[in-house]
Scaffold this motif. Structure first.
Motif, PDB file in Angstrom:
ATOM      1  N   ILE A 183      32.808  34.436 -25.890  1.00  0.00           N
ATOM      2  CA  ILE A 183      32.876  35.415 -26.974  1.00  0.00           C
ATOM      3  C   ILE A 183      31.974  36.595 -26.654  1.00  0.00           C
ATOM      4  O   ILE A 183      30.799  36.432 -26.294  1.00  0.00           O
ATOM      5  CB  ILE A 183      32.454  34.775 -28.318  1.00  0.00           C
ATOM      6  CG1 ILE A 183      33.396  33.623 -28.664  1.00  0.00           C
ATOM      7  CG2 ILE A 183      32.459  35.811 -29.433  1.00  0.00           C
ATOM      8  CD1 ILE A 183      33.006  32.870 -29.914  1.00  0.00           C
ATOM      9  N   TYR A 184      32.564  37.806 -26.780  1.00  0.00           N
ATOM     10  CA  TYR A 184      31.841  39.030 -26.465  1.00  0.00           C
ATOM     11  C   TYR A 184      31.912  39.992 -27.653  1.00  0.00           C
ATOM     12  O   TYR A 184      32.838  39.927 -28.483  1.00  0.00           O
ATOM     13  CB  TYR A 184      32.445  39.725 -25.241  1.00  0.00           C
ATOM     14  CG  TYR A 184      32.323  38.947 -23.956  1.00  0.00           C
ATOM     15  CD1 TYR A 184      31.216  39.105 -23.119  1.00  0.00           C
ATOM     16  CD2 TYR A 184      33.328  38.054 -23.568  1.00  0.00           C
ATOM     17  CE1 TYR A 184      31.111  38.389 -21.930  1.00  0.00           C
ATOM     18  CE2 TYR A 184      33.232  37.333 -22.388  1.00  0.00           C
ATOM     19  CZ  TYR A 184      32.121  37.513 -21.576  1.00  0.00           C
ATOM     20  OH  TYR A 184      32.011  36.803 -20.402  1.00  0.00           O
ATOM     21  N   VAL A 185      30.951  40.915 -27.689  1.00  0.00           N
ATOM     22  CA  VAL A 185      31.009  42.011 -28.656  1.00  0.00           C
ATOM     23  C   VAL A 185      32.091  42.976 -28.205  1.00  0.00           C
ATOM     24  O   VAL A 185      32.071  43.477 -27.078  1.00  0.00           O
ATOM     25  CB  VAL A 185      29.645  42.730 -28.752  1.00  0.00           C
ATOM     26  CG1 VAL A 185      29.775  43.986 -29.622  1.00  0.00           C
ATOM     27  CG2 VAL A 185      28.594  41.791 -29.328  1.00  0.00           C
ATOM     28  N   ASN A 197      30.154  44.273 -25.086  1.00  0.00           N
ATOM     29  CA  ASN A 197      30.131  43.306 -23.972  1.00  0.00           C
ATOM     30  C   ASN A 197      28.928  42.379 -23.985  1.00  0.00           C
ATOM     31  O   ASN A 197      28.766  41.580 -23.061  1.00  0.00           O
ATOM     32  CB  ASN A 197      30.234  43.999 -22.602  1.00  0.00           C
ATOM     33  CG  ASN A 197      31.619  44.594 -22.376  1.00  0.00           C
ATOM     34  OD1 ASN A 197      32.628  44.024 -22.825  1.00  0.00           O
ATOM     35  ND2 ASN A 197      31.678  45.724 -21.697  1.00  0.00           N
ATOM     36  N   ASP A 198      28.086  42.434 -25.027  1.00  0.00           N
ATOM     37  CA  ASP A 198      27.099  41.370 -25.198  1.00  0.00           C
ATOM     38  C   ASP A 198      27.851  40.047 -25.354  1.00  0.00           C
ATOM     39  O   ASP A 198      28.816  39.958 -26.129  1.00  0.00           O
ATOM     40  CB  ASP A 198      26.251  41.604 -26.450  1.00  0.00           C
ATOM     41  CG  ASP A 198      25.174  42.665 -26.236  1.00  0.00           C
ATOM     42  OD1 ASP A 198      24.948  43.065 -25.082  1.00  0.00           O
ATOM     43  OD2 ASP A 198      24.564  43.076 -27.240  1.00  0.00           O
ATOM     44  N   GLN A 199      27.410  39.021 -24.642  1.00  0.00           N
ATOM     45  CA  GLN A 199      28.031  37.710 -24.780  1.00  0.00           C
ATOM     46  C   GLN A 199      27.257  36.895 -25.814  1.00  0.00           C
ATOM     47  O   GLN A 199      26.039  36.772 -25.747  1.00  0.00           O
ATOM     48  CB  GLN A 199      28.049  36.959 -23.449  1.00  0.00           C
ATOM     49  CG  GLN A 199      28.739  35.605 -23.540  1.00  0.00           C
ATOM     50  CD  GLN A 199      28.643  34.801 -22.259  1.00  0.00           C
ATOM     51  OE1 GLN A 199      28.363  35.363 -21.198  1.00  0.00           O
ATOM     52  NE2 GLN A 199      28.860  33.485 -22.333  1.00  0.00           N
ATOM     53  N   ILE A 200      27.980  36.329 -26.793  1.00  0.00           N
ATOM     54  CA  ILE A 200      27.358  35.535 -27.848  1.00  0.00           C
ATOM     55  C   ILE A 200      27.221  34.092 -27.365  1.00  0.00           C
ATOM     56  O   ILE A 200      28.217  33.425 -27.058  1.00  0.00           O
ATOM     57  CB  ILE A 200      28.188  35.578 -29.140  1.00  0.00           C
ATOM     58  CG1 ILE A 200      28.465  37.042 -29.553  1.00  0.00           C
ATOM     59  CG2 ILE A 200      27.472  34.826 -30.262  1.00  0.00           C
ATOM     60  CD1 ILE A 200      27.232  37.860 -29.786  1.00  0.00           C
ATOM     61  N   VAL A 231      22.055  36.130 -27.327  1.00  0.00           N
ATOM     62  CA  VAL A 231      23.099  36.821 -26.573  1.00  0.00           C
ATOM     63  C   VAL A 231      22.675  36.959 -25.113  1.00  0.00           C
ATOM     64  O   VAL A 231      21.481  36.904 -24.775  1.00  0.00           O
ATOM     65  CB  VAL A 231      23.404  38.208 -27.167  1.00  0.00           C
ATOM     66  CG1 VAL A 231      23.733  38.106 -28.653  1.00  0.00           C
ATOM     67  CG2 VAL A 231      22.247  39.170 -26.956  1.00  0.00           C
ATOM     68  N   LEU A 232      23.696  37.158 -24.288  1.00  0.00           N
ATOM     69  CA  LEU A 232      23.470  37.394 -22.864  1.00  0.00           C
ATOM     70  C   LEU A 232      23.856  38.837 -22.551  1.00  0.00           C
ATOM     71  O   LEU A 232      24.994  39.239 -22.766  1.00  0.00           O
ATOM     72  CB  LEU A 232      24.307  36.434 -22.023  1.00  0.00           C
ATOM     73  CG  LEU A 232      24.056  36.458 -20.510  1.00  0.00           C
ATOM     74  CD1 LEU A 232      22.625  36.004 -20.198  1.00  0.00           C
ATOM     75  CD2 LEU A 232      25.075  35.568 -19.793  1.00  0.00           C
ATOM     76  N   ARG A 233      22.868  39.598 -22.081  1.00  0.00           N
ATOM     77  CA  ARG A 233      23.098  41.014 -21.759  1.00  0.00           C
ATOM     78  C   ARG A 233      22.495  41.295 -20.370  1.00  0.00           C
ATOM     79  O   ARG A 233      21.303  41.085 -20.163  1.00  0.00           O
ATOM     80  CB  ARG A 233      22.453  41.919 -22.806  1.00  0.00           C
ATOM     81  CG  ARG A 233      22.616  43.416 -22.535  1.00  0.00           C
ATOM     82  CD  ARG A 233      21.817  44.245 -23.539  1.00  0.00           C
ATOM     83  NE  ARG A 233      22.257  44.015 -24.905  1.00  0.00           N
ATOM     84  CZ  ARG A 233      21.581  44.444 -25.982  1.00  0.00           C
ATOM     85  NH1 ARG A 233      20.415  45.085 -25.829  1.00  0.00           N
ATOM     86  NH2 ARG A 233      22.035  44.197 -27.203  1.00  0.00           N
TER      87      ARG A 233
END
Length: 364
Positions: A183-185, A197-200, A231-233
């Motif tokens: 899941i991404y922004v 594109n931040d990953q939740i 989140v993963l950025r």
């Protein structure tokens, strides 16, 4: 090989859920028929001891209701009489093989839940033709409100709907998408902390892999609560706390369900305006009231020897009659004595406080 195939088919059939019969759901209908009713010409469903969900018909409006939710197309109605709700169970616990049905005494509407909606702009879907009614398990427990287009409103939405007296759905100003089971922004509308594109990874410490559950975690969040995201950025994990605010519904142009304020004045077609204290607030020039001699500040006491309690009482009398003897009270400094004796007085009483009572004759 054929033996193995036959063995697998036999095993799968032995664990399959048997299709319920029409009679099963017909019995559920008899058991729960008090939970669906007609309310002012619209289909209504009991949610609690005095709460109804009423499906809005086009170009119609209820006379009295708590709120109208445009996402669900439902009125929330609080009744002054007792209702009998059906036991509600969680539709999210059902599998694709579980049977469900729409309660009806004459026809079978039986099948499965096809999928649950991803967001509030969708509806949950069934894999069979449906009608408006209670969506039920074979054990007669309510799963939601079935609609007539193969869709339904699940209990998870109904429970949130009945929780607030106004239209409230949670929002954090971010839209999400799913790519390769992650899941991404997707879009940032109103939140400076997130980037596209931040990953939740998780919300409130719970790993999130289902877009529907993420969206509903936000939608059903309590008003003013805070959600904590991991989140993963750029290959680095970040912790973001986001305040939940109300989803904007202004573009729906919602009907005003606030009760109209009680009238505080009454205007007669005889040219007389009276407030709730029965004091004349306006006399139209050249009207019959002006010709009869009414003045602003006059207080109406009796009409045709009947004591007037409120302006609704006065309104009813003036509508029904044609000739009125009206006892009024007027301050002495507004009393033109020469005109009073010549034209108006048939009876007069002077009071110690400088006010006079006398009759005015008013004709339609």
């Amino acid at each position: 090989m054929k033996f193995l195939l036959s063995f697998c088919i036999l095993i799968s059939l032995s664990f399959a859920v048997e299709r319920p019969k029409f009679e099963d759901f017909a019995a559920c209908y008899e058991r729960n028929k008090a939970s669906k009713l007609n309310y002012e010409g619209m289909d209504a469903f009991v949610l609690g001891e005095n709460l109804l969900a009423v499906i809005k018909k086009p170009n119609t409006k209820l006379n009295k209701y708590v709120k109208y939710d445009p996402f669900l197309n439902l009125y929330l109605v609080r009744t002054d009489f007792s209702l009998i709700p059906t036991k509600m169970v969680d539709e999210q616990n059902l599998t694709r093989s579980d049977w469900v049905g729409v309660l009806d005494p004459n026809k079978a509407y039986i099948g499965h839940i096809k999928y649950l909606a991803q967001n509030i702009n969708e509806k949950d879907q069934l894999d069979f033709n449906s009608k408006i009614g209670i969506l039920s398990t074979p054990c007669c427990n309510m799963l939601g409100i079935a609609l007539n287009n193969g869709s339904f409103i699940g209990n998870r939405y109904l429970k949130h709907f009945m929780k607030y007296n106004d239209v409230y759905w949670g929002d954090i100003g971010v839209d999400f998408t799913i790519r390769e089971n992650k899941i991404y922004v997707h879009n940032v509308r109103k939140n400076a902390q997130f980037l596209v594109n931040d990953q939740i990874l998780s919300v409130d410490g719970e790993n999130i892999k289902d877009l529907r559950k993420l969206n509903e975690k936000i939608l059903f969040a309590d008003r003013g609560s805070t959600l904590y995201f991991n989140v993963l950025r750029d290959n680095q994990e970040l912790n973001i706390s986001s305040l939940v605010f109300e989803k904007d519904v202004s573009h729906f142009n919602l009907p005003n369900n606030k009760p109209k304020p009680a009238p505080t004045s009454f205007k007669s077609n005889l040219g007389l305006s009276v407030n709730k204290a029965l004091i004349v607030t306006k006399v139209e020039p050249n009207s019959k009231a002006a010709t009869a001699g009414f003045m602003v500040g006059d207080k109406i006491l009796r009409v045709n020897n009947q004591i007037i309690k409120d302006f609704k009482n006065l309104q009813d009398i003036l509508i029904k009659g044609n000739d009125f003897n009206i006892l009024i009270q007027r301050k002495s400094d507004k009393l033109p004595l020469s005109r009073f004796y010549d034209n108006l007085a048939t009876d007069i009483n002077s009071r110690a406080d400088g006010e006079f009572q006398f009759f005015i004759r008013l004709r339609k």
